[in-house]
Design a protein around this motif. Structure first.
Motif, PDB file in Angstrom:
ATOM      1  N   GLY A  45       0.814  -1.211   0.000  1.00  0.00           N
ATOM      2  CA  GLY A  45       0.000   0.000   0.000  1.00  0.00           C
ATOM      3  C   GLY A  45       0.847   1.260   0.000  1.00  0.00           C
ATOM      4  O   GLY A  45       0.527   2.240  -0.681  1.00  0.00           O
ATOM      5  N   ALA A  46       1.944   1.241   0.773  1.00  0.00           N
ATOM      6  CA  ALA A  46       2.820   2.405   0.831  1.00  0.00           C
ATOM      7  C   ALA A  46       3.470   2.686  -0.519  1.00  0.00           C
ATOM      8  O   ALA A  46       3.584   3.836  -0.945  1.00  0.00           O
ATOM      9  CB  ALA A  46       3.894   2.191   1.901  1.00  0.00           C
ATOM     10  N   TYR A  47       3.882   1.627  -1.222  1.00  0.00           N
ATOM     11  CA  TYR A  47       4.473   1.832  -2.545  1.00  0.00           C
ATOM     12  C   TYR A  47       3.435   2.327  -3.547  1.00  0.00           C
ATOM     13  O   TYR A  47       3.761   3.068  -4.475  1.00  0.00           O
ATOM     14  CB  TYR A  47       5.127   0.552  -3.045  1.00  0.00           C
ATOM     15  N   GLY A  48       2.175   1.916  -3.370  1.00  0.00           N
ATOM     16  CA  GLY A  48       1.121   2.467  -4.223  1.00  0.00           C
ATOM     17  C   GLY A  48       1.005   3.970  -4.060  1.00  0.00           C
ATOM     18  O   GLY A  48       0.975   4.720  -5.047  1.00  0.00           O
ATOM     19  N   LEU A  49       0.990   4.438  -2.803  1.00  0.00           N
ATOM     20  CA  LEU A  49       0.946   5.885  -2.559  1.00  0.00           C
ATOM     21  C   LEU A  49       2.230   6.553  -3.041  1.00  0.00           C
ATOM     22  O   LEU A  49       2.199   7.690  -3.519  1.00  0.00           O
ATOM     23  CB  LEU A  49       0.742   6.155  -1.069  1.00  0.00           C
ATOM     24  N   ALA A  50       3.359   5.846  -2.901  1.00  0.00           N
ATOM     25  CA  ALA A  50       4.637   6.408  -3.349  1.00  0.00           C
ATOM     26  C   ALA A  50       4.629   6.654  -4.849  1.00  0.00           C
ATOM     27  O   ALA A  50       5.141   7.678  -5.328  1.00  0.00           O
ATOM     28  CB  ALA A  50       5.782   5.466  -2.982  1.00  0.00           C
ATOM     29  N   PHE A  51       4.036   5.747  -5.614  1.00  0.00           N
ATOM     30  CA  PHE A  51       3.949   5.948  -7.059  1.00  0.00           C
ATOM     31  C   PHE A  51       2.985   7.089  -7.409  1.00  0.00           C
ATOM     32  O   PHE A  51       3.205   7.797  -8.390  1.00  0.00           O
ATOM     33  CB  PHE A  51       3.513   4.658  -7.753  1.00  0.00           C
ATOM     34  N   ILE A  52       1.944   7.267  -6.616  1.00  0.00           N
ATOM     35  CA  ILE A  52       1.030   8.395  -6.848  1.00  0.00           C
ATOM     36  C   ILE A  52       1.748   9.714  -6.609  1.00  0.00           C
ATOM     37  O   ILE A  52       1.663  10.647  -7.420  1.00  0.00           O
ATOM     38  CB  ILE A  52      -0.215   8.269  -5.948  1.00  0.00           C
ATOM     39  N   ILE A  53       2.483   9.801  -5.500  1.00  0.00           N
ATOM     40  CA  ILE A  53       3.247  11.015  -5.212  1.00  0.00           C
ATOM     41  C   ILE A  53       4.351  11.196  -6.252  1.00  0.00           C
ATOM     42  O   ILE A  53       4.636  12.317  -6.692  1.00  0.00           O
ATOM     43  CB  ILE A  53       3.841  10.946  -3.790  1.00  0.00           C
ATOM     44  N   GLY A  54       4.965  10.089  -6.669  1.00  0.00           N
ATOM     45  CA  GLY A  54       5.970  10.170  -7.719  1.00  0.00           C
ATOM     46  C   GLY A  54       5.393  10.688  -9.023  1.00  0.00           C
ATOM     47  O   GLY A  54       6.060  11.409  -9.769  1.00  0.00           O
TER      48      GLY A  54
END
Length: 262
Positions: A153-162
């Motif tokens: 889940g954290a990497y999903g948000l990380a890609f959104i912020i990216g």
């Protein structure tokens, strides 16, 4: 250009992260000191306000778990966007998008390799906090399962912020908003909500996994496999959404000719 095997790429990125970690030890030590000091300062403040009779019990353990998880998630969230910003500043961002691997895979492997190094700092911070507060958590072997769901889940948000970083390049003010919003989100014991609130908590990013980790580490409650399935579904959905948005942002940036700009 011949394609490197994924495992070989991972070890190359891991070696790169380890070299950077060793070359800048002051940054790592400073991070450990600051993050630990912030928590201990809040802990002492709570003791002072409540008086000598303060006894939080497993609630303090839950707070420690939430704070450590927030620290880990913060590392994850800003790794990809930080990489994008640094590469854009140095003028090498376009080269990454011309690599043999797809861009999402490249950034994901780089972020995972970096996280393995950062886990040294996170474990050190957790150990110091337990020593300072005299509260010692449980570490059952199954805790890695809800932790893995949170990482997805954290990497999903990380890609959104990216994606936002890729489009707008500088979004530092958004970082602060997201960072402290996540502190509230991860530290809130959503696993104790009832009715509609419990249903809502299943859709909030990373909260099902965080609740399971609090149960395992702070309350010594056995793992709920039904809730674990929900946690993995939650993490998988957010990870998929993040990848899709990042691919769209990549195409959009290339169409606008802003890939090499800063």
């Amino acid at each position: 250009m011949p394609k490197l095997p994924t495992l070989e790429l991972f070890f190359a990125e891991f070696r790169r992260s380890w070299i950077q970690f060793r070359r800048y030890p002051a940054e790592a030590i400073g991070g450990i000191f600051i993050i630990t000091s912030v928590f201990y300062g809040l802990f002492l403040s709570a003791q002072y306000v409540a008086g000598p009779g303060l006894s939080l019990g497993d609630r303090l353990d839950s707070i420690i778990v939430g704070y450590i998880l927030w620290t880990m998630v913060t590392f994850i969230l800003f790794d990809i966007s930080g990489t994008l910003q640094r590469e854009a500043q140095t003028g090498t961002l376009e080269q990454l998008f011309l690599a043999a691997f797809s861009t999402p895979r490249l950034f994901f492997i780089r972020a995972v390799a970096s996280l393995m190094i950062q886990m040294i700092l996170i474990v050190t911070i957790l150990g110091l906090i337990m020593l300072l507060t005299s509260r010692f958590l449980a570490f059952p072997i199954v805790l890695f399962l809800p932790l893995l769901s949170m990482i997805f889940g954290a990497y999903g948000l990380a890609f959104i912020i990216g994606s936002l970083t890729l489009l707008f390049k500088r979004i530092q003010q958004l970082f602060a908003v997201v960072q402290f919003s996540l502190l509230f989100l991860i530290s809130t014991p959503t696993e104790e909500w009832e009715g509609t609130g419990k249903l809502i908590s299943y859709f909030l990013p990373m909260t099902p996994g965080a609740g399971l980790l609090r149960d395992l580490m702070a309350r010594q409650i056995d793992l709920s496999w039904d809730r674990l399935a929900i946690a993995f579904l939650n993490g998988g959905v957010y990870f998929t959404i993040g990848i899709l948005i990042f691919r769209w942002a990549e195409r959009r940036t290339k169409q606008q000719g802003k890939l090499s700009g800063y």
